[in-house]
Motif scaffolding. Structure first.
Motif, PDB file in Angstrom:
ATOM      1  N   VAL A 213       0.838  -1.206   0.000  1.00 26.15           N
ATOM      2  CA  VAL A 213       0.000   0.000   0.000  1.00 26.15           C
ATOM      3  C   VAL A 213       0.869   1.251   0.000  1.00 26.15           C
ATOM      4  CG1 VAL A 213      -1.760   1.308   1.245  1.00 26.15           C
ATOM      5  CG2 VAL A 213      -1.889  -1.192   1.168  1.00 26.15           C
ATOM      6  N   ASP A 214       1.885   1.282   0.852  1.00 24.14           N
ATOM      7  CA  ASP A 214       2.710   2.476   1.007  1.00 24.14           C
ATOM      8  C   ASP A 214       3.569   2.774  -0.217  1.00 24.14           C
ATOM      9  OD1 ASP A 214       1.670   2.970   3.480  1.00 24.14           O
ATOM     10  OD2 ASP A 214       3.372   2.181   4.606  1.00 24.14           O
ATOM     11  N   THR A 215       4.084   1.727  -0.859  1.00 25.43           N
ATOM     12  CA  THR A 215       4.971   1.941  -2.001  1.00 25.43           C
ATOM     13  C   THR A 215       4.234   1.967  -3.330  1.00 25.43           C
ATOM     14  OG1 THR A 215       5.419  -0.442  -2.270  1.00 25.43           O
ATOM     15  CG2 THR A 215       6.878   0.817  -0.792  1.00 25.43           C
ATOM     16  N   GLY A 216       3.023   1.428  -3.350  1.00 29.97           N
ATOM     17  CA  GLY A 216       2.205   1.497  -4.558  1.00 29.97           C
ATOM     18  C   GLY A 216       2.405   0.378  -5.550  1.00 29.97           C
ATOM     19  N   SER A 217       3.310  -0.558  -5.283  1.00 28.38           N
ATOM     20  CA  SER A 217       3.512  -1.654  -6.231  1.00 28.38           C
ATOM     21  C   SER A 217       4.187  -2.837  -5.549  1.00 28.38           C
ATOM     22  CB  SER A 217       4.370  -1.209  -7.417  1.00 28.38           C
ATOM     23  OG  SER A 217       5.720  -1.032  -7.025  1.00 28.38           O
ATOM     24  N   MET A 218       4.031  -4.008  -6.159  1.00 25.42           N
ATOM     25  CA  MET A 218       4.691  -5.225  -5.672  1.00 25.42           C
ATOM     26  C   MET A 218       6.204  -5.084  -5.771  1.00 25.42           C
ATOM     27  SD  MET A 218       2.815  -7.981  -4.715  1.00 25.42           S
ATOM     28  CE  MET A 218       1.139  -8.613  -4.785  1.00 25.42           C
ATOM     29  N   LEU A 219       6.673  -4.488  -6.868  1.00 25.47           N
ATOM     30  CA  LEU A 219       8.116  -4.359  -7.073  1.00 25.47           C
ATOM     31  C   LEU A 219       8.751  -3.522  -5.975  1.00 25.47           C
ATOM     32  CD1 LEU A 219      10.697  -4.676  -8.722  1.00 25.47           C
ATOM     33  CD2 LEU A 219       9.984  -2.709 -10.091  1.00 25.47           C
TER      34      LEU A 219
END
Length: 278
Positions: free
Chosen positions: A17-23
């Protein structure tokens, strides 16, 4: 039997959620994307709810995911406080710092690496977001230290700097001035629009982005002018044009929680020194 939610699954969930992506999340929690995907699948099995939906390349929280997010943050906060409490006298951390994007390039490579060298046993959590969001997280005790922007007379001001225009001079001659701005809420966006309107100049938003690197690229490509401080680009690259109105000053602020452990207190001291030198 009650369902047990492992903290590593919750930490991975919050990281996505915080970083916006799985990567980006996989880099933060130090697992592969495939392992991270399996962790989220396992978490969904435990709560018997779908937590994310895909919209193109974006991961969007479901209603159940949104509910779980708040609880997950609180569980992790208590967990980390417990670890710190039973490890009294050690830099158990994590020391949690939030900063606006303008500070990220300087602080991530300078301040945090310096802190890691001085205290190799410490854990660090860094969050990059807008000032308003960071201050909310601080008030919810999800961050220890916040570095952001505020009005020049703010009680937490560390230093005050002038705002400047940046961009292609030719754009300022256009009947309708194109702007490149960050998404709302943004103090610089508001200052640019208010200044142009007070001067009776027409404007339009040509580029709107949540990302400072994209904003720099847009300004460099001549797509719009913007309003920032010298942290955005060197002062020598500031745009001076008789048609453009003067801009207000802005304060760089440092706020800290009221109960910092040794690690967070030391990080706050280093952050103060770094921001004062900018």
């Amino acid at each position: 039997m009650p369902v047990n939610l492992p903290t590593n699954l919750l930490r991975s969930f919050v990281a996505i959620v915080d970083t916006g992506s799985m990567l980006n999340a996989s880099e933060q929690v130090f697992v592969t994307q495939s392992a991270l995907s399996l962790q989220i699948k396992r978490l969904e099995e435990l709560v018997q709810q779908t937590l994310f939906l895909r919209e193109g390349r974006r991961l969007i929280l479901t209603a159940a995911g949104d509910v779980l997010l708040d609880y997950a943050r609180r569980v992790l906060l208590l967990h980390d406080e417990a670890v710190a409490a039973v490890s009294a006298g050690r830099f158990a951390g994590p020391a949690r710092i939030g900063m606006v994007q303008d500070f990220a390039d300087t602080l991530l490579s300078g301040l945090l690496s310096r802190f890691a060298e001085l205290h190799p046993d410490a854990q660090i959590y860094a969050r990059v977001a807008g000032t308003a969001e960071l201050q909310t997280l601080l008030e919810r005790r999800e961050l220890d230290i916040v570095l952001g922007f505020a009005a020049p007379n703010d009680a937490h001001a560390v230093t005050v700097a002038p705002m400047s225009w940046y961009g292609d001079t030719a754009l300022a001659d256009r009947p309708v001035i194109p702007l490149a701005v960050l998404e709302e809420p943004c103090r610089f966006r508001e200052a640019a629009i208010r200044g142009l309107e007070d001067a009776g100049l027409q404007w339009r938003i040509a580029v709107e982005t949540p990302n400072l690197a994209t904003l720099k690229a847009a300004v460099g490509a001549g797509l719009g002018i913007t309003c920032r401080t010298h942290l955005f680009l060197d002062e020598a690259q500031a745009l001076e044009h008789e048609r453009l109105p003067p801009l207000p000053r802005v304060a760089a602020i440092l706020r800290a929680g009221d109960k910092l452990d040794k690690a967070a207190s030391r990080l706050a001291e280093l952050a103060l020194e770094t921001v004062q030198a900018l």
